[in-house]
Design an enzyme around this catalytic site. Structure first.
Site, short mmCIF file in Angstrom:
data_model
loop_
_atom_site.label_atom_id
_atom_site.label_comp_id
_atom_site.label_asym_id
_atom_site.label_seq_id
_atom_site.Cartn_x
_atom_site.Cartn_y
_atom_site.Cartn_z
N GLY A 1 0.81 -1.20 0.00
CA GLY A 1 0.00 0.00 0.00
C GLY A 1 0.84 1.26 0.00
O GLY A 1 0.53 2.23 -0.67
N ASP B 1 -3.83 -6.94 9.40
CA ASP B 1 -3.83 -7.13 7.95
C ASP B 1 -3.33 -8.53 7.61
O ASP B 1 -2.41 -8.70 6.82
CB ASP B 1 -2.98 -6.04 7.28
CG ASP B 1 -3.36 -5.85 5.82
OD1 ASP B 1 -4.41 -6.39 5.39
OD2 ASP B 1 -2.61 -5.17 5.09
#
Ligand SMILES: *[C@@H]1O[C@H](CO)[C@@H](O)[C@H](O)[C@H]1NC(C)=O
Ligand SMILES: *[C@@H]1O[C@H](CO)[C@@H](O)[C@H](O)[C@H]1NC(C)=O
Ligand SMILES: *[C@@H]1O[C@H](CO)[C@@H](O)[C@H](O)[C@H]1NC(C)=O
Ligand SMILES: *[C@@H]1O[C@H](CO)[C@@H](O)[C@H](O)[C@H]1NC(C)=O
Ligand SMILES: *[C@@H]1O[C@H](CO)[C@@H](O)[C@H](O)[C@H]1NC(C)=O
Ligand SMILES: *[C@@H]1O[C@H](CO)[C@@H](O)[C@H](O)[C@H]1NC(C)=O
Ligand SMILES: *[C@@H]1O[C@H](CO)[C@@H](O)[C@H](O)[C@H]1NC(C)=O
Ligand SMILES: *[C@@H]1O[C@H](CO)[C@@H](O)[C@H](O)[C@H]1NC(C)=O
Ligand SMILES: *[C@@H]1O[C@H](CO)[C@@H](O)[C@H](O)[C@H]1NC(C)=O
Ligand SMILES: *[C@@H]1O[C@H](CO)[C@@H](O)[C@H](O)[C@H]1NC(C)=O
Length: 873
Positions: free
Chosen positions: A579, A693
């Site tokens: 990301g 995550d």
């Protein structure tokens, strides 16, 4: 014959020395200690040539004595047994062995106790022996002239092996000698625990000579055993050896065998157990010693308590050793009664050349981590602390060191959480090792002789809540981090010349708002990191001085951007994109690394992520979590350097594009590895960490397909005791893996990771992505698809078709069950990570149930290797 009874007989008879017949073998890994001798003792044993040294350097307690002259002429009292060290003081006294090849290797450890009336009291003592932090053996001296000689085959979980003598109130513990021999790791396989020697017999040896080094390259001691009333012996002068039989029974042992005196009768032996739950590993050694005529055969079956023990007859091979052993322990019998009965076709009676049996000793408790242990010993030696500081600092709990408190968490290593060095006369010189006690919450250094500046590292100890440095002669100001931590209430600081703010104290002592507290803890982390950053910037200008001041520096190196460019060969090879940045392949010397650089566009986010990830990585150390190599904070360049994982991420391996299909066992192992990493984050450290995550791209595989959890950028830590959840201002995670409850409420707990991990297990089992393309219909969630197929019925439709049915159905069922429990809608219905780990271990065990018995050929061939093999008993 009764083995136990004759064991004693064998000890009594084993008086003659066997001459060394084989060329010297390597003894470099041997540790041989003659206890109770002066410091400069160093001699080569006349019999074995093995070099023995004094125990002075290995222990600093106890008193040394020679045994009484009445016993020195005893034929059993070989030189290493002529002196003892005895321990009238202290409940537990420990030797520390550090074998050169370190932990996770197999060793034989042998201790010898010959009382010999060393104290002139003629009172036979009894005491316990601990290995590591677990009970091993009760030393029971039954005659002053006889030695007790326990031995264990052990794989230490740490580089430090403690051998502790524990006073149980039945006499003063003492020890004559201590020996350690490295074994080959393939020898003596066992499914759990360590193997305590029960018997080791050289059958049919008439010469009454014990066999050990140099005949036995591992220096096992084989006791000669002959039962004259029931057994005959056969022997040969030929060599009976095979380097591929990895037990390497010595040729001298194999060249003699027992056989029934009356060739029509069976060969029998037996022993009684203390308890039916005792578990035994039994090793039987066979070789044919006679050249058979064409019309002769030797063939026999082995029965245990009347049932067939091994499902095919034994035909010993001429001059080639074979070993029969179980890959699981034999248990559930109150008596072990073996009969070797010749088959109808056999013209010759059964033989047995050698026999070993071991009892399983469960090693249940974890030792304190190596880093913390080393720090505690360093404190002990440099401050000459003369308390009960012996063996493991934390374990077992009843022997925790004075002034030390630890946290205990199931099978995980205990952690030192408080240390009281008050009034211990300590000086400043080696204070820095305290930085390695990274879980410390309370540190009392008051009333010592500490001088100079108050060390900065104290301000960087993440979990430190109470610090007392009063009553010392420190000079200079209190480091700014310490002041900051104290002002914002994360640290209760007692120092001379510091006005203690009553408000601060109050806030600390009753934490009524856990959420606020945890947020402020996060705030502290940010401040610390920012401070660290500034300190770094300054440091880089000036000369880097002592690099070992505190743990951040000693463990994790800081790199400049230009160093990063050279490590990654100018950012040449991209191995991943996340990301907030890009991951590059790099090399530091010969070590491959992965370098994650945050893109400058995400500077703010990137910095937060770096801080978060950095904070997790410096506090966690686990084989299933990727480890930190270093970091880069250089102008706008932010980066983290990790160990390199050769097989990339799990996602890539499950992808249909990947031609190499992970087999079922690999998949379960990967799931288990990852689960253990998460279990550690949730339960293995004081302040649980929620990864936030968990997904297949964040599970990385090394060259052996062992998995590690990576990417802690979104992780959040919170003190496990006070808070049950953390509220986050932003829902983070990856679609398909996101816990619906967290999504709805914003309440983050470790159960959110459990949900995501359930999806990961489903992906591993099905080979399908978390969100399945369902063209032309809308995509469907993997979880819903599996639930739907489960209702239809067949497990085979769920499991990845590329496995072509190569999996154990019961194991697959269990794996799907645990995964579906993880993805329960309500977090309360989800299991804990510890339960997930246990369930996955069971799945793996179902998959790998080994054959019950193996006959190892002299060619190293496994003779019987069939999972479906049945045993009738
Ligand atoms: C022991 O033997 C080794 C090699 O066999 C030799 O190098 C060493 O000097 C001997 N030590 C003593 C004390 O005799
Ligand atoms: C110690 O040995 C004696 C004599 O053999 C025996 O009676 C006793 O039960 C033994 N104790 C233990 C704890 O094994
Ligand atoms: C070998 O066998 C012979 C004859 O039975 C016997 O005299 C001798 O003691 C045996 N040797 C050993 C080492 O058992
Ligand atoms: C251990 O035994 C195995 C199997 O016999 C062999 O391949 C290996 O070389 C041995 N290792 C050592 C260190 O002797
Ligand atoms: C085996 O053959 C030998 C001659 O080669 C003979 O002397 C012996 O009696 C035979 N033994 C048996 C059991 O048949
Ligand atoms: C031990 O024996 C009992 C009774 O014979 C049996 O129920 C049990 O399953 C056995 N346990 C094992 C581990 O074989
Ligand atoms: C015994 O010998 C006979 C004839 O030699 C053979 O057919 C049979 O298979 C043998 N039985 C066993 C159990 O080896
Ligand atoms: C260790 O724990 C005990 C009991 O909880 C407590 O009394 C003691 O103060 C603690 N010691 C330190 C150094 O924190
Ligand atoms: C440390 O020990 C001293 C006395 O030995 C005691 O007064 C002090 O309270 C202890 N400190 C902590 C933090 O428990
Ligand atoms: C501290 O320093 C002062 C003066 O230098 C000295 O008198 C005193 O003894 C020192 N105290 C300790 C505990 O070392």
């Amino acid at each position: 014959m009764d083995v136990q009874k004759f064991y004693m007989l064998a000890v009594l008879l084993s008086v003659l020395l066997s001459e060394a017949t084989i060329d010297a073998q390597d003894t470099s890994g041997f540790i041989s200690i003659d206890c109770g001798t002066p410091e400069d003792t160093n001699y080569n044993d006349t019999r074995t040539g093995i070099n023995y040294i004094s125990d002075e350097g290995l222990i600093n307690t106890g008193e040394i004595y020679p045994i009484s002259p009445d016993y020195t002429s005893n034929t059993l009292s070989e030189k290493p047994y002529l002196t003892v060290r005895s321990f009238p003081e202290g409940k537990r006294n420990c030797y520390i062995l550090k074998p050169a090849s370190g932990k996770s290797n197999k060793y034989l450890i042998r201790a010898t106790f010959l009382y010999g009336n060393y104290d002139g009291q003629n009172k036979l003592p009894q005491f316990d022996l601990h290995l590591g932090v677990d009970y091993w053996y009760t030393v029971n001296i039954t005659q002053a002239s006889l030695y007790d000689q326990p031995e264990i085959v052990h794989v230490p979980p740490s580089d430090t092996i403690y051998i502790c003598l524990v006073n149980t109130g039945k006499g003063t513990p003492f020890i004559s000698s201590l020996e350690l021999r490295p074994l080959n790791n393939t020898m003596y396989p066992s499914d759990s625990g360590s193997l305590s020697l029960f018997v080791r017999f050289d059958m049919g040896n008439n010469g009454l000579k014990t066999v050990r080094y140099k005949d036995d390259i591992y220096d096992r001691i084989w006791l000669p055993l002959v039962f004259e009333t029931t057994q005959a012996t056969i022997n040969t002068t030929s060599i009976v050896d095979s380097p591929t039989n990895f037990f390497r029974p010595p040729s001298t042992v194999m060249s003699t065998a027992s056989t029934p005196l009356d060739p029509t009768l069976p060969l029998t032996f037996n022993w009684d157990t203390d308890s039916v739950t005792d578990r035994y590993y039994i090793y039987m050694y066979f070789a044919e010693l006679e050249k058979l005529q064409p019309n002769q055969t030797r063939e026999f079956n082995i029965f245990l308590n009347g049932g067939l023990y091994f499902n095919q007859p034994i035909n010993p091979l001429y001059l080639r050793p074979q070993t029969l052993y179980g890959s699981k322990a034999d248990t559930n019998y109150s008596k072990y009664d073996f009969s070797f009965i010749k088959t109808k076709n056999s013209t010759l009676p059964p033989v047995l050349n050698a026999l070993e049996a071991f009892k399983v000793v469960d090693i249940l408790h974890a030792q304190t981590g190596d880093l913390e242990t080393a720090a505690m010993y360093s404190i002990k030696s440099s401050y000459r602390i003369s308390r009960n500081w012996q063996g493991d600092p934390c374990a077992p709990q009843e022997y925790v060191w004075d002034g030390v408190n630890c946290s205990y968490n199931g099978f995980n290593s205990p952690k030192v959480i408080s240390l009281n060095l008050s009034s211990s006369g300590i000086t400043s010189s080696t204070l820095a090792v305290i930085a390695n006690l990274s879980n410390l919450q309370t540190l009392d250094l008051s009333n010592n002789k500490l001088t100079g500046r108050i060390p900065d590292f104290l301000g960087h100890m993440f979990f430190l809540k109470v610090l007392n440095i009063k009553g010392n002669n420190f000079t200079g100001p209190i480091p700014s981090q310490l002041l900051t931590n104290s002002q914002i209430g994360s640290l209760l600081l007692s120092a001379d010349g510091l006005p203690i703010n009553e408000e601060v104290k109050k806030k600390k002592s009753n934490v009524v708002l856990p959420i606020v507290a945890s947020m402020s803890a996060l705030f502290v982390i940010l401040i610390l990191l920012a401070a660290l950053w500034i300190v770094r910037m300054k440091q880089r200008e000036s000369q880097r001085k002592s690099n070992n001041m505190y743990s951040l520096e000693s463990k994790n190196k800081q790199f400049t951007y230009s160093e990063i460019l050279s490590i990654t060969n100018n950012l040449q090879t991209i191995i991943g994109r996340g990301g907030f940045g890009i991951v590059y392949h790099g090399k530091i010397g010969d070590t491959e690394v992965a370098v994650k650089m945050f893109s400058s566009a995400s500077m703010d986010e990137g910095f937060k992520e770096l801080v978060s990830e950095f904070n997790v990585l410096i506090h966690v150390h686990h084989k299933n979590l990727t480890s930190l190599v270093g970091y880069c904070i250089d102008g706008e360049h932010l980066g983290i350097i990790y160990e390199y994982m050769a097989n990339g991420d799990l996602k890539g391996h499950l992808s249909e594009r990947n031609l190499y299909v992970l087999n079922w066992q690999d998949r379960l192992q990967i799931a288990l590895d990852a689960a253990q990493g998460l279990e550690y984050l949730h339960h293995g450290i004081k302040n649980a960490i929620v990864h936030r995550d968990v997904k297949c791209t964040n599970i990385l595989l090394d060259e052996k397909l062992r998995a590690k959890i990576a990417d802690f950028g979104l992780s959040r830590a919170y003190p496990a005791e006070t808070v049950t959840h953390v509220s986050t201002n932003r829902i983070a995670g990856t679609p398909g893996y996101l816990d619906p409850e967290y999504q709805n409420t914003g309440r983050l707990t470790e159960k959110s990771d459990i949900y995501s991990f359930g999806i990961v297990i489903l992906e591993i089992l099905t080979g399908k992505p978390a969100i399945m393309d369902n063209n032309p219909n809308p995509p469907i969630n993997l979880k819903n698809w599996v639930g739907w197929i489960m209702q239809q019925g067949d497990m085979k439709d769920i499991v990845d078709p590329r496995l072509m049915g190569e999996f154990e159905v019961t194991s697959a069922k269990k794996a799907v069950e645990i995964a579906m429990a993880c993805v329960s809608q309500e977090s309360a219905d989800r299991p804990t990570m510890t339960q997930v780990v246990m369930a996955l271990k069971e799945c793996l065990a179902m998959e790998t149930i080994p054959q019950e018995k193996t006959l190892m050929d002299s060619d190293g061939q496994i003779f019987v290797h069939s999972k479906s093999m049945s045993m009738s008993r």
